[in-house]
Scaffold this motif. Structure first.
Motif, short mmCIF file in Angstrom:
data_model
loop_
_atom_site.label_atom_id
_atom_site.label_comp_id
_atom_site.label_asym_id
_atom_site.label_seq_id
_atom_site.Cartn_x
_atom_site.Cartn_y
_atom_site.Cartn_z
N ASP A 139 40.82 4.54 41.68
CA ASP A 139 40.92 3.79 42.93
C ASP A 139 39.57 3.20 43.32
OD1 ASP A 139 43.56 4.38 43.03
OD2 ASP A 139 43.34 6.08 44.42
N ASN A 140 38.52 4.03 43.18
CA ASN A 140 37.17 3.55 43.51
C ASN A 140 36.77 2.37 42.63
OD1 ASN A 140 36.87 5.45 45.51
ND2 ASN A 140 35.90 6.96 44.15
N ALA A 141 37.09 2.49 41.33
CA ALA A 141 36.78 1.40 40.40
C ALA A 141 37.52 0.13 40.77
CB ALA A 141 37.10 1.82 38.97
N SER A 142 38.80 0.29 41.17
CA SER A 142 39.59 -0.88 41.56
C SER A 142 39.03 -1.52 42.81
CB SER A 142 41.06 -0.46 41.80
OG SER A 142 41.62 0.06 40.61
N GLU A 143 38.64 -0.67 43.77
CA GLU A 143 38.06 -1.21 45.00
C GLU A 143 36.75 -1.93 44.71
OE1 GLU A 143 37.62 2.00 47.67
OE2 GLU A 143 39.78 2.25 48.05
N ALA A 144 35.91 -1.35 43.83
CA ALA A 144 34.65 -1.99 43.48
C ALA A 144 34.88 -3.34 42.81
CB ALA A 144 33.83 -1.08 42.57
N ALA A 145 35.87 -3.36 41.89
CA ALA A 145 36.19 -4.61 41.21
C ALA A 145 36.69 -5.66 42.19
CB ALA A 145 37.22 -4.37 40.11
N ALA A 146 37.54 -5.21 43.12
CA ALA A 146 38.07 -6.14 44.12
C ALA A 146 36.95 -6.68 45.00
CB ALA A 146 39.13 -5.46 44.97
N GLU A 147 36.01 -5.78 45.36
CA GLU A 147 34.88 -6.21 46.17
C GLU A 147 34.01 -7.21 45.43
OE1 GLU A 147 31.21 -4.20 48.75
OE2 GLU A 147 32.63 -2.95 47.62
N ASP A 148 33.77 -6.96 44.12
CA ASP A 148 32.98 -7.89 43.32
C ASP A 148 33.65 -9.25 43.25
OD1 ASP A 148 31.08 -6.00 42.89
OD2 ASP A 148 31.85 -5.36 40.93
N LYS A 164 33.20 -11.00 46.49
CA LYS A 164 31.85 -11.56 46.63
C LYS A 164 31.68 -12.80 45.78
CE LYS A 164 29.46 -7.27 47.84
NZ LYS A 164 28.43 -6.28 47.43
N LYS A 165 32.23 -12.76 44.54
CA LYS A 165 32.14 -13.94 43.68
C LYS A 165 32.86 -15.12 44.29
CE LYS A 165 31.61 -11.46 39.28
NZ LYS A 165 32.25 -11.18 37.97
N ALA A 166 34.08 -14.84 44.81
CA ALA A 166 34.85 -15.92 45.43
C ALA A 166 34.12 -16.49 46.64
CB ALA A 166 36.23 -15.41 45.84
N GLU A 167 33.50 -15.59 47.43
CA GLU A 167 32.75 -16.04 48.60
C GLU A 167 31.54 -16.87 48.19
OE1 GLU A 167 30.58 -14.10 52.55
OE2 GLU A 167 31.58 -12.82 51.06
N ALA A 168 30.86 -16.41 47.12
CA ALA A 168 29.70 -17.17 46.63
C ALA A 168 30.12 -18.55 46.14
CB ALA A 168 29.01 -16.39 45.51
N GLU A 169 31.24 -18.62 45.41
CA GLU A 169 31.73 -19.91 44.93
C GLU A 169 32.11 -20.81 46.10
OE1 GLU A 169 34.90 -19.08 42.31
OE2 GLU A 169 33.63 -18.33 40.67
N GLU A 170 32.75 -20.20 47.11
CA GLU A 170 33.14 -20.99 48.28
C GLU A 170 31.91 -21.52 49.01
OE1 GLU A 170 35.83 -20.43 52.36
OE2 GLU A 170 35.67 -18.81 50.87
N ASN A 171 30.88 -20.66 49.15
CA ASN A 171 29.65 -21.10 49.78
C ASN A 171 28.99 -22.21 48.97
OD1 ASN A 171 29.96 -19.25 51.84
ND2 ASN A 171 28.76 -17.66 50.83
N GLY A 172 29.03 -22.07 47.62
CA GLY A 172 28.46 -23.11 46.76
C GLY A 172 29.19 -24.43 46.93
N ASP A 173 30.52 -24.39 46.99
CA ASP A 173 31.30 -25.62 47.19
C ASP A 173 30.99 -26.25 48.55
OD1 ASP A 173 32.43 -25.22 44.73
OD2 ASP A 173 34.26 -24.26 45.51
N ALA A 174 30.89 -25.38 49.58
CA ALA A 174 30.59 -25.91 50.91
C ALA A 174 29.21 -26.56 50.93
CB ALA A 174 30.67 -24.78 51.94
N LYS A 175 28.24 -25.93 50.27
CA LYS A 175 26.89 -26.49 50.22
C LYS A 175 26.89 -27.82 49.48
CE LYS A 175 22.17 -25.36 48.81
NZ LYS A 175 21.30 -24.35 48.15
N TYR A 176 27.64 -27.90 48.37
CA TYR A 176 27.73 -29.14 47.60
C TYR A 176 28.35 -30.25 48.43
CZ TYR A 176 29.44 -32.44 44.10
OH TYR A 176 29.72 -33.57 43.41
N LEU A 177 29.43 -29.93 49.13
CA LEU A 177 30.09 -30.94 49.97
C LEU A 177 29.17 -31.39 51.09
CD1 LEU A 177 33.69 -29.40 50.22
CD2 LEU A 177 32.97 -31.38 48.87
N ARG A 178 28.39 -30.47 51.68
CA ARG A 178 27.48 -30.83 52.74
C ARG A 178 26.38 -31.76 52.23
NH1 ARG A 178 25.79 -26.28 53.73
NH2 ARG A 178 23.66 -26.37 52.94
#
Length: 208
Positions: A54-63, A66-80
């Motif tokens: 369960d801990n491994a699954s939670e860690a993977a989900a959190e990673d 974070k990756k999705a958030e980073a990609e979203e932030n990158g896309d937002a920065k590119y669009l800006r």
């Protein structure tokens, strides 16, 4: 005496049997406790394994989050950045358009004064004072030439100069006693440069 010995023997035998039974019960209790502990540990091990998974699954989900958030932030920065660049291009284009539209505003404003003087001169009755009228026109001409000179207009030197195809436009040749061969002997139309660039070559006659 014999009966007492028998009774004592029976009591001793009963005590021995009770002691053996107690030992047996104690041994069985210890064995049962050990079995229960083993079983408990075996039961706990899967739970621990499941908890780790369960801990491994939670860690993977959190990673992944974070990756999705980073990609979203990158896309937002590119669009800006793209939006800012588009705004910059529009602003520069407008500035260039304004420069082209109003580049001549200053010289035109100064020429308006010359235009006013021409209108006054034309409205004046010059039949009585021809010489004064001519002088007035000369002043207006000098005023016009001054405005153009201040804007970078320079007359091209031609008469008596060596013929230069970059500065002169030869429309004919002629014999000349005053000027040497390949010299400009007559200027039919003046030429001008604007800030060093030839905007109209002089129309000239070249000596043979």
């Amino acid at each position: 005496m014999t009966e007492e010995k028998k009774i004592n023997g029976d009591q001793a035998e009963a005590q021995t049997k009770a002691t053996e039974e107690l030992k047996t019960e104690t041994s069985d209790s210890i064995d049962n406790n050990m079995e229960n502990e083993t079983t408990s540990k075996e039961d706990e091990q899967p739970e621990s394994s499941e908890s780790s998974e369960d801990n491994a699954s939670e860690a993977a989900a959190e990673d992944n989050s974070k990756k999705a958030e980073a990609e979203e932030n990158g896309d937002a920065k590119y669009l800006r950045l793209m939006a800012e660049f588009q705004n910059y291009k529009k602003r520069v284009a407008k500035e260039k358009s304004d420069i082209h539209s109003y580049a001549n505003e200053k010289i035109v404003t100064e020429l308006l004064e010359v235009l006013d003087n021409f209108e006054r001169a034309l409205a004046t009755d010059n039949s009585t004072d021809v010489e004064g009228y001519a002088q007035g026109m000369k002043l207006i001409f000098d005023q016009l030439l001054g405005v153009l000179t201040k804007s970078g207009l320079v007359e091209v030197k031609a008469l008596g100069e060596e013929f230069d195809p970059n500065m002169h436009n030869a429309v004919m040749t002629a014999d000349s006693e005053e000027y040497d061969s390949n010299k400009v002997c007559n200027v039919l139309q003046k030429g001008y440069t604007l800030n060093g660039k030839v905007i109209r070559p002089s129309m000239v006659t070249v000596a043979k």
